[in-house]
Design an enzyme around this catalytic site. Structure first.
Site, short mmCIF file in Angstrom:
data_model
loop_
_atom_site.label_atom_id
_atom_site.label_comp_id
_atom_site.label_asym_id
_atom_site.label_seq_id
_atom_site.Cartn_x
_atom_site.Cartn_y
_atom_site.Cartn_z
N ASP A 450 -8.53 -2.49 7.24
CA ASP A 450 -7.60 -1.43 6.81
C ASP A 450 -8.17 -0.39 5.86
O ASP A 450 -7.39 0.33 5.22
CB ASP A 450 -6.37 -2.05 6.13
CG ASP A 450 -5.55 -2.95 7.02
OD1 ASP A 450 -5.85 -3.01 8.23
OD2 ASP A 450 -4.62 -3.60 6.52
N GLU A 527 -1.97 -1.81 13.91
CA GLU A 527 -0.53 -1.77 13.76
C GLU A 527 -0.10 -0.34 13.42
O GLU A 527 0.47 0.36 14.24
CB GLU A 527 -0.14 -2.75 12.66
CG GLU A 527 1.32 -2.86 12.33
CD GLU A 527 1.52 -3.81 11.17
OE1 GLU A 527 2.17 -4.84 11.37
OE2 GLU A 527 1.00 -3.52 10.06
N GLU A 531 -0.80 5.59 9.87
CA GLU A 531 -1.62 5.61 8.67
C GLU A 531 -3.07 5.97 9.01
O GLU A 531 -3.79 6.52 8.17
CB GLU A 531 -1.53 4.28 7.93
CG GLU A 531 -0.19 4.10 7.24
CD GLU A 531 -0.06 2.81 6.46
OE1 GLU A 531 0.29 2.87 5.27
OE2 GLU A 531 -0.29 1.73 7.05
#
Length: 751
Positions: A450, A527, A531
Site C-alpha cells: 500500500d 482494493e 486511492e
C-alpha cells in the site's frame, strides 16, 4: 462512524509478540545516519523496535534474486512478486502468478503452466475466479531445484531461474504472452502434463498436444524430436539450450504460432505522451531469434487496451478474468485515450452559500486535533488529504486566514514526517530499495503493502501547498522529500539504482497492485483503486505546480490508463467482464484470478461500494464517464444494504453526484444534519462538492481541454468549462469542441 479499515492482522500480531519476547527482528542501531533531502531528511536505518519485510512467521527476508539481479531494485507489488519476496518459509518457489492468458507457479521441477477458461463462483457468491490449475510443467529431465529466484525482469515480463547443481533453467513469461520461452542446461527439455496428452500434430521438433481441453504447441530446436511417454514429453536439445511452448487459441493456429516459436521475447517496455487532451501509449516487446531470422511475435491485448487501439488485430482470442483478450501479430501496439482532467478543487459556483460554507470550514480549521489522533502513514495521509481539499475551497470564497491556517497545519505535519529522528519519519531499506514511513500500518513495513495508497495523500497535500507556496516546494526546501516519496511509489526512471521503476503500477494490466509480496493463491490484489488514482492525480498537480512536466505527464498517463481499467474491471461498465453467474454490479477488490464483492475489513455493502470512490477530489472526475454504471452500482448498494447509506453516506452521495447531481444534493439536504463524515471527508468539502455539481452539472467526459488541469461540466445541455493555470503568465485553454477559455496566471477560470 465507519468501521476502521484494516488488513488481516495475524502476521502483524505475531511479529509484535515475537519482538516483545526478544525473538523478533533485531532492533535498529541507536545511531542511524540521516540522509539529507533538501531541507528534510530520511534515515538509512529503521527506528528501534520496528520491522522491515518479513515472512509469515516474522522472520526477516531479503530479495530472492540471482547474483545477476542482486543490485537491481526489485519491483515489489507486481503480478509476479512472490518469486522475489518469499512470504512463506516453506515455499521457496512462488505462489500462483496470473500473467493472462496463462497462469504460472514455480515448483522444484520447473514452471507450472495453466490456462483457466471456466470461472468459479465462490465465497457465498461474493467472488469469481479463474484459479490457477496446472495443465503442464515446463522443466528439464531430473530438475530438482531447492528454490526459484527472479533472474531478470522488464515492464511486464519476468525470468524465473532454477538450479540444482547439475541443471539450470530460465523461463521468460509475461502479461499477454501466449508463449513460455525456456533456456536450460544439463538435461533434456521435459514437459510433464497433468494427464496423458492427446497429440493433434507431430512434426519432429514441433508437437501439438491437448491437455484438459486446452491446446498447446511445443517447440524444440530444429533437428530434435519430441517423445511422448505417458505424461512425460521430452526432447533432446543437442548443442542448443532453448525450447518454447505456446497455448493456442485453436489447433488451426499452429502454423501461425510456429512462425514465432524461436523469436524469444527478451524484454518489454511502455512509452507514453500526454498532450492536448490525449494520452498515447506504445507497448513494445524486444525479441531475439534463437534460430532463423524471425523477430516478430504474438501478444494478447487486454480489454482496456484493444478498446483504444486502431492497430490491426487477428481473429484469435483468449479467455481471461478481464474478459476477452485479442491477439496482435507484431512486437508493438499503440493506444490512444482522452485525458482525464484534474482540478485542485471544483470551481466557484453561484449555488454555494458562502456563509454556510465558512461555518463548515471553521469546524475543521478550529478542531482541537485536526489530525484526529493519527500517527501512522495511512491515517496521517487521510488527515492531510482532508485538510488539503479545503485549502482551495477556503481561498475560493475569500477566507484567506482559514486557507493559511490549513496550509500551516499541512506544512507542519509534512515537515515532521520529512525530518528523520522524530516520532515519525521515513527510513530507507537498502536491501529492498524502498522508503517506509514509521509508524507504519497495514503491512506497509513487513509486507511492503500500500505505499501508493499512503504516500499519495502526502504528495497530494504537498501539491496543494506548492500551489500557494512555491518556495516551500523547491528542491532546496521540501520538494526533494516529496520527490523521494514519488521515487518509491511511481518512479519514472528505469535507471534509478535506489528505487524500482513504477513500483506498484502494472503497466500492461493497466492498474496498480497493493500487496508487496503477492503471496496469495488468487495472485495479487488491489482494493481501493481510487486511492491509487489519488497518487496519479497528485502527480498531475505536483508536476503542474512545480513545472515538472515529466511528472505531470506521467500522472496523466497513469490516471487515464487506470481510470479505464477501473471502469472495466472494478465497475464492469460495459457489462462484458464479470461472469454472468457472478450476480454483482461491482467488485471491492480485483485479484489476479478475478474479483471479489468484499473488502479486507468488512462485508458492509456501503464500504464495498465506496472503497473504490474515496477520496473524492478534483482527480476523481473520470468517474463521471460511466454514469449508467454508477446508477447500477448504487442501486445494488441499496438492495444489499436494505436501504440508503448510513455510515459512508457522504462518499456515496458524492459518487451519485457524478451521474445525478440533483439527486445527490437532495440526499444531502435531507440528511446532512445527523451524520458523521467519513474519516477522510468533511462537511465543508461534501457541501461544496454536491452544491457545485448541482449548479454546474456532472462532469462531461466527451470534451477535453488542452491542459491536464481542465474539465467540463454539463447541465441541461449547457456546458461549463473550467481550468486552472499554474503558470506565472495568463494562457488560453482550447477544448476539443473548439471552445477557448482565457485563464489568468495562477488562477482557476470558468466559462
Amino acid at each position: 462512524m465507519s468501521v476502521p479499515r484494516a488488513r488481516p492482522a495475524s502476521a502483524l500480531a505475531l511479529v509484535a509478540a515475537l519482538a516483545a519476547a526478544g525473538l523478533g527482528p533485531a532492533a535498529a542501531p541507536a545511531a542511524a545516519a540521516e540522509i539529507p533531502a533538501g531541507a528534510g531528511s530520511y534515515s538509512d536505518t529503521r527506528p528501534a523496535g520496528t520491522s522491515g519485510p518479513t515472512n509469515n512467521t516474522g522472520t526477516p527476508v531479503t530479495p530472492k534474486v540471482t547474483e545477476a539481479a542482486r543490485d537491481k531494485p526489485v519491483p515489489t507489488n507486481d503480478w509476479w512478486s512472490s518469486l522475489a519476496f518469499q512470504r512463506y518459509g516453506d515455499n521457496p518457489y512462488s505462489t500462483p502468478m496470473y500473467g493472462h492468458p496463462l497462469t504460472y507457479q514455480a515448483t522444484a521441477g520447473g514452471l507450472e503452466v495453466g490456462y483457466p477458461t471456466t470461472p468459479s463462483i465462490v465465497g457465498d457468491g461474493r467472488q469469481y475466479e479463474y484459479p490457477h490449475k496446472a495443465d503442464l510443467t515446463v522443466g528439464l529431465t531430473g530438475l530438482n531445484s531447492p528454490d526459484t529466484k527472479a533472474d531478470d525482469w522488464s515492464d511486464w515480463t519476468v525470468t524465473p531461474y532454477w538450479a540444482d547443481g547439475t541443471r539450470t533453467l530460465r523461463t521468460t513469461i509475461g502479461h499477454g504472452l501466449p508463449f513460455v520461452y525456456a533456456k536450460g542446461s544439463g538435461g533434456d527439455a521435459r514437459i510433464t502434463t497433468a494427464a496423458a496428452p492427446e497429440v493433434f500434430a507431430d512434426d519432429g521438433n514441433v508437437l501439438g498436444i491437448t491437455v484438459a481441453g486446452h491446446h498447446y504447441a511445443l517447440f524444440a530446436p530444429t533437428g530434435s524430436d519430441w517423445s511422448v511417454s505417458g505424461t512425460a514429453v521430452t526432447a533432446g536439445l543437442g548443442a542448443h539450450d532453448y525450447f518454447s511452448l505456446a497455448v493456442l487459441p485453436s489447433t488451426d493456429a499452429l502454423a501461425t504460432y510456429r512462425k514465432y516459436a524461436f523469436s524469444f521475447v527478451t524484454g518489454s517496455e511502455a512509452s507514453w505522451s500526454a498532450e492536448g487532451g490525449k494520452v498515447e501509449a506504445t507497448y513494445r516487446l524486444t525479441t531475439e531469434p534463437q534460430e532463423g531470422t524471425e523477430t516478430g511475435t504474438l501478444q494478447a491485448l487486454y480489454r482496456h487496451q484493444w478498446l483504444h487501439t486502431t492497430d490491426p488485430l487477428t481473429s484469435y482470442t483468449y479467455v481471461s478474468p478481464r474478459s476477452t483478450m485479442k491477439v496482435r501479430e507484431g512486437a508493438s501496439f499503440t493506444t490512444e485515450q482522452a485525458s482525464s482532467g484534474v482540478l485542485p478543487a471544483l470551481p466557484e459556483s453561484s449555488g454555494v452559500d458562502t456563509a454556510r460554507l465558512k461555518g463548515y470550514l471553521d469546524e475543521v480549521a478550529g478542531a482541537a486535533d485536526p489530525f484526529s489522533g493519527a500517527t501512522d502513514t495511512y491515517w496521517t495521509g487521510k488527515a492531510l488529504g482532508k485538510l488539503a481539499q479545503l485549502v482551495p475551497v477556503a481561498d475560493q470564497i475569500g477566507e484567506s486566514a482559514t486557507r493559511d491556517k490549513l496550509l500551516g497545519l499541512i506544512k507542519d505535519r509534512l515537515e515532521e514526517w520529512f525530518t528523520a529522528g522524530g516520532a515519525s519519519e521515513f527510513s530507507y531499506d537498502k536491501d529492498w530499495k524502498t522508503l517506509t514511513g514509521y509508524p507504519a500500518s497495514y503491512g506497509s513495513d513487513t509486507e511492503l503493502n500500500d505505499h501508493h495508497f499512503h504516500y499519495g495523500y502526502y504528495v497530494y497535500a504537498a501539491a496543494i501547498v506548492a500551489q500557494y507556496d512555491q518556495a516551500w516546494a523547491a528542491d532546496s526546501a521540501w520538494g526533494t522529500m516529496v520527490k523521494t516519496l514519488v521515487r518509491d511509489t511511481a518512479n519514472p526512471s528505469r535507471d534509478d539504482a535506489e528505487f524500482p521503476f513504477l513500483r506498484g503500477f502494472d503497466l500492461y494490466a493497466g492498474h496498480s497492485w497493493a500487496s508487496g509480496h503477492q503471496g496469495f493463491a488468487a495472485g495479487n490484489n488491489q482494493e481501493s483503486s481510487s486511492e491509487s488514482i489519488n497518487l496519479s492525480a497528485a502527480l498531475v498537480l505536483w508536476g503542474s505546480a512545480t513545472g515538472d512536466d515529466s511528472l505531470r505527464d506521467l500522472g496523466g498517463f497513469l490516471l487515464a490508463t487506470e481510470s479505464e481499467a477501473i471502469a472495466q474491471y472494478w465497475f464492469d461498465a460495459d457489462q462484458e467482464v464479470f461472469p454472468a453467474s457472478f450476480g454483482h454490479e461491482t467488485v471491492g477488490m480485483v485479484w489476479g484470478s478475478g474479483g471479489a464483492y468484499s473488502t479486507w475489513w468488512t462485508a458492509n455493502p456501503e464500504e464495498i461500494h465506496g472503497i473504490n470512490v474515496l477520496p473524492v477530489t478534483g482527480g476523481s472526475l473520470h468517474l463521471g464517464r460511466e454514469k449508467e454504471a454508477i446508477k447500477r452500482n448504487l442501486a445494488e448498494m441499496e438492495r444489499e444494504n436494505g436501504g440508503p447509506a448510513v455510515e459512508w453516506r457522504d462518499i456515496l452521495w458524492e459518487f451519485e453526484s457524478f451521474a445525478d447531481p440533483a439527486a445527490a444534493k437532495a440526499k444531502w439536504d435531507a440528511g446532512h444534519a445527523d451524520y458523521t463524515p467519513e474519516d477522510g471527508e468533511s462537511k465543508a468539502h461534501t457541501y461544496h462538492w454536491l452544491t457545485t455539481l448541482d449548479t454546474l452539472g456532472a462532469p462531461d467526459a466527451t470534451v477535453t481541454g488542452s491542459i491536464p488541469t481542465s474539465a467540463v461540466f454539463s447541465k441541461g445541455g449547457t456546458r461549463t468549462y473550467a481550468a486552472h493555470n499554474f503558470d506565472s503568465v495568463a494562457r488560453t485553454v482550447t477544448f476539443s469542441d473548439g471552445t477557448t477559455l482565457d485563464v489568468p496566471a495562477r488562477s482557476t477560470a470558468t466559462r
